[in-house]
Design an enzyme around this catalytic site. Structure first.
Site, PDB file in Angstrom:
ATOM      1  N   HIS A  75       1.048  -1.213   0.288  1.00  0.00           N
ATOM      2  CA  HIS A  75       0.279  -0.046  -0.348  1.00  0.00           C
ATOM      3  C   HIS A  75       0.430   1.867   0.740  1.00  0.00           C
ATOM      4  O   HIS A  75       1.626   0.834   0.989  1.00  0.00           O
ATOM      5  CB  HIS A  75      -1.170  -0.579   1.130  1.00  0.00           C
ATOM      6  N   TYR A 203      -8.694   5.137   8.134  1.00  0.00           N
ATOM      7  CA  TYR A 203      -8.904   5.187   9.547  1.00  0.00           C
ATOM      8  C   TYR A 203     -10.029   6.204   9.513  1.00  0.00           C
ATOM      9  O   TYR A 203      -9.638   7.621   9.187  1.00  0.00           O
ATOM     10  CB  TYR A 203      -7.754   6.036  10.622  1.00  0.00           C
ATOM     11  N   PRO A 292      -3.584  -0.433  19.246  1.00  0.00           N
ATOM     12  CA  PRO A 292      -2.837  -0.632  18.044  1.00  0.00           C
ATOM     13  C   PRO A 292      -3.175   0.887  16.348  1.00  0.00           C
ATOM     14  O   PRO A 292      -2.842   0.046  15.791  1.00  0.00           O
ATOM     15  CB  PRO A 292      -4.319  -1.887  17.768  1.00  0.00           C
ATOM     16  N   LYS A 296       2.180  -0.891  15.698  1.00  0.00           N
ATOM     17  CA  LYS A 296       3.233  -0.586  15.730  1.00  0.00           C
ATOM     18  C   LYS A 296       3.741  -2.030  16.304  1.00  0.00           C
ATOM     19  O   LYS A 296       5.235  -2.793  16.191  1.00  0.00           O
ATOM     20  CB  LYS A 296       3.782   0.095  16.594  1.00  0.00           C
ATOM     21  N   TYR A 384       4.468   6.244  10.579  1.00  0.00           N
ATOM     22  CA  TYR A 384       3.284   5.224  10.165  1.00  0.00           C
ATOM     23  C   TYR A 384       4.447   4.285   9.635  1.00  0.00           C
ATOM     24  O   TYR A 384       4.335   2.641   9.115  1.00  0.00           O
ATOM     25  CB  TYR A 384       2.338   5.615   9.099  1.00  0.00           C
TER      26      TYR A 384
HETATM   27  P1  RFL Z   1       3.004 -12.412  20.865  1.00  0.00           P
HETATM   28  O1  RFL Z   1       2.628 -12.659  19.587  1.00  0.00           O
HETATM   29  O2  RFL Z   1       2.260 -12.387  22.026  1.00  0.00           O
HETATM   30  O3  RFL Z   1       3.661 -14.359  20.737  1.00  0.00           O
HETATM   31  C1  RFL Z   1       4.160 -14.516  22.332  1.00  0.00           C
HETATM   32  C2  RFL Z   1       3.944 -15.850  22.646  1.00  0.00           C
HETATM   33  O4  RFL Z   1       4.507 -16.288  24.224  1.00  0.00           O
HETATM   34  C3  RFL Z   1       3.507 -17.312  24.487  1.00  0.00           C
HETATM   35  N1  RFL Z   1       3.775 -17.588  25.105  1.00  0.00           N
HETATM   36  C4  RFL Z   1       4.350 -18.168  26.258  1.00  0.00           C
HETATM   37  N2  RFL Z   1       5.015 -19.229  25.346  1.00  0.00           N
HETATM   38  C5  RFL Z   1       5.830 -20.424  26.441  1.00  0.00           C
HETATM   39  N3  RFL Z   1       5.881 -20.223  28.300  1.00  0.00           N
HETATM   40  C6  RFL Z   1       4.664 -19.310  28.897  1.00  0.00           C
HETATM   41  N4  RFL Z   1       4.884 -19.143  29.896  1.00  0.00           N
HETATM   42  C7  RFL Z   1       3.874 -17.829  27.747  1.00  0.00           C
HETATM   43  N5  RFL Z   1       3.618 -17.426  27.485  1.00  0.00           N
HETATM   44  C8  RFL Z   1       3.390 -17.062  26.252  1.00  0.00           C
HETATM   45  C9  RFL Z   1       2.162 -17.260  23.772  1.00  0.00           C
HETATM   46  O5  RFL Z   1       1.438 -17.815  23.355  1.00  0.00           O
HETATM   47  C10 RFL Z   1       2.897 -16.385  22.370  1.00  0.00           C
HETATM   48  O6  RFL Z   1       2.417 -17.754  21.111  1.00  0.00           O
HETATM   49  O7  RFL Z   1       4.286 -11.445  21.360  1.00  0.00           O
HETATM   50  P2  RFL Z   1       5.575 -10.535  20.220  1.00  0.00           P
HETATM   51  O8  RFL Z   1       6.050 -12.038  19.997  1.00  0.00           O
HETATM   52  O9  RFL Z   1       6.474  -9.752  21.594  1.00  0.00           O
HETATM   53  O10 RFL Z   1       4.516 -10.078  19.417  1.00  0.00           O
HETATM   54  C11 RFL Z   1       3.640  -9.213  19.440  1.00  0.00           C
HETATM   55  C12 RFL Z   1       2.703  -8.894  18.354  1.00  0.00           C
HETATM   56  O11 RFL Z   1       2.236 -10.113  18.873  1.00  0.00           O
HETATM   57  C13 RFL Z   1       1.669  -7.442  18.562  1.00  0.00           C
HETATM   58  O12 RFL Z   1       3.017  -6.752  19.665  1.00  0.00           O
HETATM   59  C14 RFL Z   1       0.521  -7.284  17.329  1.00  0.00           C
HETATM   60  O13 RFL Z   1      -0.361  -8.446  17.161  1.00  0.00           O
HETATM   61  C15 RFL Z   1      -0.008  -5.994  17.634  1.00  0.00           C
HETATM   62  N6  RFL Z   1      -1.053  -5.411  17.000  1.00  0.00           N
HETATM   63  C16 RFL Z   1      -1.084  -4.334  15.937  1.00  0.00           C
HETATM   64  N7  RFL Z   1       1.146  -4.949  15.712  1.00  0.00           N
HETATM   65  C17 RFL Z   1       1.580  -4.714  14.209  1.00  0.00           C
HETATM   66  O14 RFL Z   1       2.824  -3.852  14.371  1.00  0.00           O
HETATM   67  N8  RFL Z   1       0.659  -3.379  13.142  1.00  0.00           N
HETATM   68  C18 RFL Z   1      -0.262  -3.917  13.798  1.00  0.00           C
HETATM   69  O15 RFL Z   1      -1.465  -3.010  12.657  1.00  0.00           O
HETATM   70  C19 RFL Z   1      -1.419  -4.172  14.874  1.00  0.00           C
HETATM   71  N9  RFL Z   1      -2.647  -4.607  14.625  1.00  0.00           N
HETATM   72  C20 RFL Z   1      -1.969  -5.695  17.368  1.00  0.00           C
HETATM   73  C21 RFL Z   1      -2.977  -4.940  15.856  1.00  0.00           C
HETATM   74  C22 RFL Z   1      -3.093  -6.300  18.289  1.00  0.00           C
HETATM   75  C23 RFL Z   1      -4.018  -6.578  18.276  1.00  0.00           C
HETATM   76  N10 RFL Z   1      -4.548  -7.188  19.583  1.00  0.00           N
HETATM   77  C24 RFL Z   1      -5.279  -8.251  19.217  1.00  0.00           C
HETATM   78  C25 RFL Z   1      -3.857  -6.822  20.746  1.00  0.00           C
HETATM   79  C26 RFL Z   1      -4.535  -5.634  16.247  1.00  0.00           C
HETATM   80  C27 RFL Z   1      -5.401  -5.916  17.072  1.00  0.00           C
HETATM   81  C28 RFL Z   1      -6.342  -6.246  17.259  1.00  0.00           C
HETATM   82  C1  PHB Z   2      -5.113  -4.719  10.891  1.00  0.00           C
HETATM   83  O1  PHB Z   2      -4.817  -5.138   9.479  1.00  0.00           O
HETATM   84  O2  PHB Z   2      -5.508  -5.416  12.099  1.00  0.00           O
HETATM   85  C2  PHB Z   2      -4.267  -3.707  10.996  1.00  0.00           C
HETATM   86  C3  PHB Z   2      -4.155  -2.357  10.583  1.00  0.00           C
HETATM   87  C4  PHB Z   2      -3.760  -1.203  10.908  1.00  0.00           C
HETATM   88  C5  PHB Z   2      -4.098  -1.113  12.649  1.00  0.00           C
HETATM   89  C6  PHB Z   2      -4.574  -2.189  13.372  1.00  0.00           C
HETATM   90  C7  PHB Z   2      -4.585  -3.330  13.142  1.00  0.00           C
HETATM   91  O3  PHB Z   2      -3.619   0.539  13.475  1.00  0.00           O
END
Ligand code: RFL
Ligand code: PHB
Length: 398
Positions: A75, A203, A292, A296, A384
């Site tokens: 994009h 957004y 979110p 980031k 961004y």
């Molecule tokens: P994760 O992905 O949470 O992975 C951690 C892993 O550790 C496991 N775990 C254990 N394993 C062994 N022993 C234990 N005691 C354990 N405790 C936990 C868990 O099962 C898991 O598999 O962490 P990591 O690697 O730091 O990654 C971080 C990301 O997942 C998170 O920051 C993003 O998903 C946030 N986020 C977004 N980030 C972006 O860069 N771009 C986005 O567009 C974006 N959109 C989002 C998001 C997060 C969202 N939610 C659900 C919080 C949108 C949403 C809705």
């Molecule tokens: C997503 O595609 O899940 C998404 C995109 C942008 C955001 C957060 C989540 O800021």
């Protein structure tokens, strides 16, 4: 009780733990990854979708970007929707960089496949239960796999276990400074079988709250609505979700589709500082959380893995600990930049709990500024596309 030895013990197979294990393998450094959940669970978990330019490059350069390049969607920018009009912010025009839309679970699948292809140790359904001796040279991770208990002896522990893992708890016992903010709202997110209504993300700031239109493929959309933090999903029957999305996004014709995934995520900002103590290094959501709105979180997790892998490679190669000692400081520069941008986007685009009319007008004024001023739009575009992996300033003052 089984006992094994490795160089780096990694807790968590999310983006941070898996990329760290992969980059270490490329440098000839051994690791064992423990993951609490099953492979099917982590590969299905719907989360982030936006990769900064630097994160996409990192995956490509380390040999795990082929499917992202085939199936990901490049994009040029995003749309801002407010006061009944839509405005395009063209990141490529403003910074020379765009973003890639590619689901976090696809990144996770690609990294798991790469590790299993060379037989790298990755223990699913194995929960780390304790981390000991981080102040000495021989830290250990205790874990449980079914009824079996095990111990991993290692040189270094990398806690990549997300915001509810034990990494943060172990770090907290070393008395880091914790900076934290809770928000009064959260996001109701759906993954739906419906073609995206727009070719790029929207957004939207609306009198009834924030909405975001994102996507995963030409057939699958990812959509979010601002809701109160303690909202009950029962209050959101499908008809209400689609009606509110159409209204907030200014897309009266948005077709509803089968909802494949639904959930409410509370929003939080958190930074633990420093992100290391002795032989313990903390990465990704275990060390810092962003709301979110800035997209980031995954990008920060990948960048932490990149930086720790490089510092460990120097240490193993030359015995020089300088980069390893500076891991937290190096990360925190990016982390605070991304925290600022995420809080800025969140405050700009969400209604506050009090529905303060003065704040509302301030938001509209700033949104209008972003669409009129190349400098303001350039700042948003710079953040961004690159705040989490390393800001690529257009006209650097350095
Ligand atoms: P994760 O992905 O949470 O992975 C951690 C892993 O550790 C496991 N775990 C254990 N394993 C062994 N022993 C234990 N005691 C354990 N405790 C936990 C868990 O099962 C898991 O598999 O962490 P990591 O690697 O730091 O990654 C971080 C990301 O997942 C998170 O920051 C993003 O998903 C946030 N986020 C977004 N980030 C972006 O860069 N771009 C986005 O567009 C974006 N959109 C989002 C998001 C997060 C969202 N939610 C659900 C919080 C949108 C949403 C809705
Ligand atoms: C997503 O595609 O899940 C998404 C995109 C942008 C955001 C957060 C989540 O800021």
């Amino acid at each position: 009780m089984s006992s094994v030895r490795t160089q780096v013990g990694i807790i968590g197979a999310g983006p941070a733990g898996l990329l760290l294990g992969h980059l270490l393998h490329l440098q000839g450094i051994e690791s064992i990854i423990l993951e609490d959940r099953s492979r099917a669970y982590v590969e299905r978990r719907v989360r982030a979708g936006v990769l900064e330019a630097g994160a996409a490059e990192l995956l490509r350069e380390s040999g795990v970007g082929a499917r992202m390049d085939r199936e990901g969607m490049f994009h040029r920018g995003i749309y801002l929707q407010f006061a009944g009009a839509r405005h395009h912010i063209d990141f490529v025009d403003l910074t020379g960089h765009g973003i890639t839309i590619y689901g976090q679970q696809e990144v996770v699948k690609d990294l798991i496949a790469a590790r299993l292809a060379w037989g790298g140790p990755l223990l699913f359904e194995s929960e780390a239960t304790a981390v000991r001796e981080i102040e000495g040279d021989h830290p250990v991770i205790c874990y449980r796999q079914g009824d079996e208990e095990g111990v991993i002896a290692c040189d270094v522990v990398a806690a990549c276990d997300g915001s509810h893992g034990i990494g943060r708890t172990v770090l907290a016992a070393t008395s880091p400074r914790i900076y934290e903010r809770e928000y009064t709202f959260g996001w109701l997110g759906i993954l739906a079988r419906t073609p995206p209504a727009s070719e790029e993300l929207i957004y939207a700031y609306h009198e009834t709250g924030f909405a975001l239109h994102s996507m995963r493929t030409p057939e699958i959309s990812r959509l979010y609505l601002q809701v109160p933090a303690d909202e009950d999903l029962k209050n959101w029957p499908e008809r209400r979700i689609w009606a509110e999305l159409r209204l907030r996004l200014g897309e009266p014709g948005l077709p509803s589709g089968e909802i494949l995934d639904i959930g409410i995520t509370p929003m939080r900002s958190l930074v633990a500082e420093p992100m290391q103590c002795g032989r313990l290094f903390v990465l990704g959501d275990a060390a810092h959380v962003v709301p979110p709105t800035g997209a980031k979180g995954m990008n920060l997790a990948l960048a932490d893995a990149r930086d720790l892998a490089a510092a460990l490679a120097t240490w193993y190669r030359s015995g020089d600990r300088t980069a390893l000692d500076a891991y937290s400081d190096a990360c925190l520069r990016r982390v605070w930049q991304a925290e600022h941008f995420s809080a800025f986007m969140t405050n700009l685009l969400h209604l506050d709990a009090a529905h303060d009319p003065f704040q509302h007008r301030l938001r509209l004024a700033h949104l209008a500024y972003l669409t009129r001023s190349r400098a303001a739009a350039g700042s948003l575009a710079e953040n961004y596309t690159s705040a989490a992996t390393g800001l690529r300033a257009v006209g650097s003052l350095d």
